[in-house]
Enzyme design. Structure first.
Site, PDB file in Angstrom:
ATOM      1  N   HIS A  70      -2.812  10.940   0.503  1.00 41.03           N
ATOM      2  CA  HIS A  70      -2.310  10.736   1.865  1.00 41.03           C
ATOM      3  C   HIS A  70      -1.766  12.086   2.354  1.00 41.03           C
ATOM      4  O   HIS A  70      -0.573  12.254   2.578  1.00 41.03           O
ATOM      5  CB  HIS A  70      -1.269   9.627   1.895  1.00 41.03           C
ATOM      6  CG  HIS A  70      -1.063   8.997   3.254  1.00 41.03           C
ATOM      7  ND1 HIS A  70      -1.195   7.647   3.481  1.00 41.03           N
ATOM      8  CD2 HIS A  70      -0.737   9.543   4.453  1.00 41.03           C
ATOM      9  CE1 HIS A  70      -0.947   7.389   4.766  1.00 41.03           C
ATOM     10  NE2 HIS A  70      -0.657   8.542   5.364  1.00 41.03           N
ATOM     11  N   GLU A 101      -3.497   0.004   8.169  1.00 38.42           N
ATOM     12  CA  GLU A 101      -2.324   0.433   8.939  1.00 38.42           C
ATOM     13  C   GLU A 101      -2.449  -0.102  10.351  1.00 38.42           C
ATOM     14  O   GLU A 101      -3.523  -0.014  10.959  1.00 38.42           O
ATOM     15  CB  GLU A 101      -2.206   1.963   9.044  1.00 38.42           C
ATOM     16  CG  GLU A 101      -1.722   2.656   7.810  1.00 38.42           C
ATOM     17  CD  GLU A 101      -1.606   4.170   8.010  1.00 38.42           C
ATOM     18  OE1 GLU A 101      -1.375   4.630   9.144  1.00 38.42           O
ATOM     19  OE2 GLU A 101      -1.766   4.880   7.010  1.00 38.42           O
ATOM     20  N   GLU A 131      -7.360   8.551   5.899  1.00 38.01           N
ATOM     21  CA  GLU A 131      -7.668   9.263   7.141  1.00 38.01           C
ATOM     22  C   GLU A 131      -8.113  10.708   6.918  1.00 38.01           C
ATOM     23  O   GLU A 131      -7.431  11.651   7.336  1.00 38.01           O
ATOM     24  CB  GLU A 131      -6.460   9.235   8.089  1.00 38.01           C
ATOM     25  CG  GLU A 131      -6.008   7.835   8.452  1.00 38.01           C
ATOM     26  CD  GLU A 131      -4.970   7.822   9.581  1.00 38.01           C
ATOM     27  OE1 GLU A 131      -4.492   8.896   9.981  1.00 38.01           O
ATOM     28  OE2 GLU A 131      -4.639   6.718  10.043  1.00 38.01           O
ATOM     29  N   TYR A 182      -4.308   2.041  15.818  1.00 38.59           N
ATOM     30  CA  TYR A 182      -3.095   2.073  16.634  1.00 38.59           C
ATOM     31  C   TYR A 182      -3.382   1.849  18.115  1.00 38.59           C
ATOM     32  O   TYR A 182      -2.675   1.109  18.783  1.00 38.59           O
ATOM     33  CB  TYR A 182      -2.334   3.394  16.425  1.00 38.59           C
ATOM     34  CG  TYR A 182      -1.732   3.466  15.033  1.00 38.59           C
ATOM     35  CD1 TYR A 182      -0.487   2.923  14.768  1.00 38.59           C
ATOM     36  CD2 TYR A 182      -2.448   4.021  13.970  1.00 38.59           C
ATOM     37  CE1 TYR A 182       0.056   2.936  13.496  1.00 38.59           C
ATOM     38  CE2 TYR A 182      -1.915   4.035  12.676  1.00 38.59           C
ATOM     39  CZ  TYR A 182      -0.663   3.495  12.458  1.00 38.59           C
ATOM     40  OH  TYR A 182      -0.140   3.500  11.187  1.00 38.59           O
ATOM     41  N   ARG A 225       0.847  -1.187   0.000  1.00 39.69           N
ATOM     42  CA  ARG A 225       0.000   0.000   0.000  1.00 39.69           C
ATOM     43  C   ARG A 225       0.886   1.241   0.000  1.00 39.69           C
ATOM     44  O   ARG A 225       1.672   1.437   0.933  1.00 39.69           O
ATOM     45  CB  ARG A 225      -0.899  -0.003   1.241  1.00 39.69           C
ATOM     46  CG  ARG A 225      -1.726   1.241   1.415  1.00 39.69           C
ATOM     47  CD  ARG A 225      -2.642   1.143   2.652  1.00 39.69           C
ATOM     48  NE  ARG A 225      -3.446   2.331   2.790  1.00 39.69           N
ATOM     49  CZ  ARG A 225      -3.233   3.283   3.706  1.00 39.69           C
ATOM     50  NH1 ARG A 225      -2.277   3.174   4.598  1.00 39.69           N
ATOM     51  NH2 ARG A 225      -4.006   4.352   3.741  1.00 39.69           N
ATOM     52  N   ASN A 267      -7.491   1.961   9.858  1.00 41.13           N
ATOM     53  CA  ASN A 267      -6.189   2.143  10.489  1.00 41.13           C
ATOM     54  C   ASN A 267      -6.388   2.123  11.993  1.00 41.13           C
ATOM     55  O   ASN A 267      -7.218   2.864  12.522  1.00 41.13           O
ATOM     56  CB  ASN A 267      -5.558   3.479  10.089  1.00 41.13           C
ATOM     57  CG  ASN A 267      -5.136   3.504   8.628  1.00 41.13           C
ATOM     58  OD1 ASN A 267      -5.211   2.486   7.940  1.00 41.13           O
ATOM     59  ND2 ASN A 267      -4.684   4.655   8.160  1.00 41.13           N
TER      60      ASN A 267
END
Ligand code: FCB
Length: 449
Positions: A117, A359, A162, A287, A75, A285
């Protein structure tokens, strides 16, 4: 027995401005991140992406690493201002991506291309940026242009990465480019990013291979805590995108919570239909989770126009609470249970939408040891736990199509500059030299297994 289904994509991710460098080469024009990072005080140590990891020149070596890792998919993102500098087609810019895509295919790696991005061409910011409706139209033209050239070879198209960060870190808190602090502009930006996504999705379908998949990547905040605080943040951080993109339109509570900031008159008739263009897969994504509390202010105080310092517009009374560690170098708590919960929640709320983790990863204070290697046990533990969490979600019925580690390489971590290392592969910035971390070897084995 592996819980990961047949056809599951094992990947790694990067983004153009974070790795390419070659900021002024082959006709590329500046993006908002060039301007922002070259402005004193905006990034740690004044770091810029001018050279970054020099991937623009080292792409062949990097593709060879991906092949050695055994990746099914890569990606990456395309730099708009490399492809259409000042709005003019730049063949040299597109050729770079064309060569990259060919090399990936030759290595048996599926190209997963993100069109945006965060690197808006500076001339479009000067003309109003994402708060201006016209930017969505320029984005759809850009998507069509790229689709015409790469559309026969790209496996999955992702319109935006995002958009929450683009809208709210870029235009509300101003910690990301272009560094504006204007809550009303941020909400307009969010709408125009949604519109850009819908228009580009439609434009791409007209020009790319029918087999290509269409997606968007969101950083959905996995929220825990007091119900009212969770509802408010969920509205302005998550449902502002999933609502219109998945066909439900803008949620009524979002419009009510932000009524003191904007009247939403930038949403025109037909926009929500355009934004709801069908998606084949939703990129997620993840985290860490977010813990929120009500600060106890009376309900009447809600919805006032607060100062623009927070990216969470309309959430002035919400407290973002400290969470238990351990923490990564970003200060983000390590908690893989949030990933399973988030995937299950999405599966419940949007049952027909396949998901892909686009991600997931962690920054740690990596050092090259005297033996020449990077022994990043903490990253291996993070990846192992999060993959187990993904497997748990699959076992519970989630239609999960792939997992992309962030990131293939250490890179320019936005306002943190080069101080945060997320890579599977270590980059020595002065020389550009790449060294596999132990986590890269571990991921290679995980993919095999
Ligand atoms: C995400 C971004 C990515 C990277 C990681 C750490 O929000 O999409 O570019 O910075 O965070």
């Amino acid at each position: 027995m592996t819980p990961f289904p047949e056809g599951f994509l094992w990947g790694a991710a990067t983004a153009a401005y974070q790795i390419e460098g070659a900021a002024d080469e082959d006709g590329r024009a500046p993006s908002i991140w060039d301007t922002f990072s070259r402005t004193p005080g905006r990034t740690r140590d004044g770091d810029t992406g001018d050279v970054a990891t020099d991937h623009y020149h080292r792409w062949a070596e990097d593709v060879a690493s991906m092949a050695a890792l055994g990746l099914d998919a890569y990606r990456f993102s395309i730099s708009w201002s490399r492809v259409l500098p000042d709005g003019r087609p730049n063949r040299a810019g597109l050729d770079f991506y064309s060569r990259l895509v060919d090399a990936l295919l030759e290595a048996g790696i599926a190209p997963v291309a993100t069109l945006y991005h965060w690197d808006l061409p500076q001339d479009l910011e000067d003309a109003g940026g994402w708060p201006a409706r016209d930017t969505a139209f320029r984005f759809a033209e850009y998507a069509e242009h790229v689709g015409q050239v790469l559309g026969d070879r790209v496996h999955t198209w992702t319109t935006l990465n995002e958009p929450w960060c683009s809208a709210f870190l870029g235009y509300a808190s101003g910690v990301h480019a272009p560094g504006r602090a204007d809550a009303a502009a941020a909400l307009a930006a969010a709408h125009h990013l949604n519109l850009a996504h819908g228009m580009a999705n439609g434009a791409l379908r007209g020009v790319v291979a029918a087999s290509a998949r269409h997606s968007v990547t969101l950083n959905l905040h996995h929220l825990r805590g007091d119900a009212e605080a969770v509802r408010r943040v969920d509205a302005v951080a998550n449902r502002i995108f999933t609502g219109p993109m998945l066909g439900g339109g803008y949620p009524a509570d979002l419009l009510a919570d932000t009524a003191a900031v904007t009247d939403w008159s930038f949403v025109r008739g037909g926009d929500e239909t355009t934004i709801a263009a069908p998606l084949d897969v939703l990129g997620v994504n993840y985290y860490s989770p977010t813990l929120v509390r009500d600060d106890g202010a009376p309900a009447a105080a809600h919805g006032h126009a607060e100062g623009a310092a927070t990216p969470f517009v309309g959430c002035a009374d919400v407290v973002f609470a400290e969470q238990p560690g351990p923490y990564t170098e970003m200060g983000w708590p390590v908690d893989a249970t949030g990933l399973t919960e988030l995937l299950l929640l999405l599966h419940r709320e949007h049952p027909g939408v396949p998901l892909m983790i686009t991600e997931n990863g962690a920054a740690f204070a990596d050092e090259v040891a005297p033996d020449g290697r990077v022994h990043d046990e903490d990253r291996i533990a993070y990846l192992r736990d999060h993959l187990a969490a993904a497997a748990g979600a699959i076992a519970a019925g989630v239609d999960l199509r792939g997992y992309f580690a962030w990131s293939l390489l250490d890179n320019f971590e936005w306002s943190h500059g080069y101080s945060k290392r997320f890579g599977l592969i270590h980059v020595d910035y002065p020389t550009g030299r790449r060294t596999w971390k132990d986590s890269a070897s571990w991921y290679q084995e995980a993919i095999k297994g």
